[in-house]
Design an enzyme around this catalytic site. Structure first.
Site, mmCIF file in Angstrom:
data_model
loop_
_atom_site.group_PDB
_atom_site.id
_atom_site.type_symbol
_atom_site.label_atom_id
_atom_site.label_comp_id
_atom_site.label_asym_id
_atom_site.label_seq_id
_atom_site.Cartn_x
_atom_site.Cartn_y
_atom_site.Cartn_z
ATOM 1 C CB CYS A 8 -0.991 1.771 -4.996
ATOM 2 S SG CYS A 8 -0.264 0.888 -6.384
ATOM 3 C CG ASN A 11 2.231 -3.873 -7.165
ATOM 4 O OD1 ASN A 11 2.670 -5.027 -7.231
ATOM 5 N ND2 ASN A 11 3.007 -2.868 -6.856
ATOM 6 C CB CYS A 13 0.057 3.698 -11.268
ATOM 7 S SG CYS A 13 -0.889 3.194 -12.734
ATOM 8 N NE ARG A 14 -1.981 5.149 -6.629
ATOM 9 C CZ ARG A 14 -3.061 5.004 -5.890
ATOM 10 N NH1 ARG A 14 -3.416 5.986 -5.074
ATOM 11 N NH2 ARG A 14 -3.778 3.902 -5.941
ATOM 12 C CB SER A 15 2.888 0.578 -4.735
ATOM 13 O OG SER A 15 2.314 -0.372 -5.579
ATOM 14 C CG ASP A 125 -4.903 5.273 -9.013
ATOM 15 O OD1 ASP A 125 -4.009 5.205 -9.879
ATOM 16 O OD2 ASP A 125 -5.511 4.281 -8.577
#
Ligand code: 4NP
Length: 155
Positions: A8, A11, A13-15, A125
């Site tokens: 993401c 690196n 939050c999402r990934s 995001d």
């Protein structure tokens, strides 16, 4: 051994959610030794930082381990080292396509494209939306599909 990298922007939050969930699922299904999993950011803005506090809280609420998640930027080596690189939104995928060396071997995918509907959706995001639980739910649904897909296909 299949090597999978989730990517993401920051690196944090999402990934990292995707990495932590993928690791948990393959541990539950007894496939831990068949995969190597990591995550990275297209930026170096959060390099060295642990996941966002709300990422950690959300994962902890779902009993998912947050151990060993430290932000790092994508490197040129990643495009040779990993078999599959999965961007969480279209901008991540576009940035990955631009960063990839011409002769690199990794296959680049959009995270949501693995759904049976071949969704073209982004994982929004949560750094901007503040919707960490919604991101978690979307990623959790996608992870099961990724484990199934990567087990069935020789990527
Ligand atoms: P992520 O979210 O890409 O899901 O980790 C973000 C984290 C940090 C920033 C942007 C997005 N930032 O601007 O630092």
């Amino acid at each position: 051994m299949k090597k999978i990298l989730f990517v993401c922007l920051g690196n944090i939050c999402r990934s990292p959610m995707a990495e932590a969930l993928f690791r948990q699922r393959i541990t539950e299904t007894g496939q831990k030794d068949q995969f190597q999993v990591d995550s990275a950011g297209t930026s170096d803005w959060e390099e060295g930082n642990p996941p966002h506090p709300q990422t950690r809280l959300t994962l902890q609420n779902h009993n998912v381990s947050t151990a060993n998640l430290i932000s790092r930027p994508v490197t040129t080596d990643d495009f040779y080292k990993f078999d599959v690189i999965i961007g969480m939104d279209h901008k991540n995928v576009q940035d990955l396509e631009e960063l990839r060396p011409k002769d690199s071997t990794a296959k680049i995918y959009l995270f949501m494209s693995v759904l049976p509907t071949h969704s073209n959706a982004d994982v929004p995001d949560p750094w901007y939306t503040h919707k960490f639980e919604a991101a978690y739910q979307q990623i959790a649904a996608g992870i099961d599909e990724w484990v199934t897909f990567l087990t069935a296909h020789n990527e």
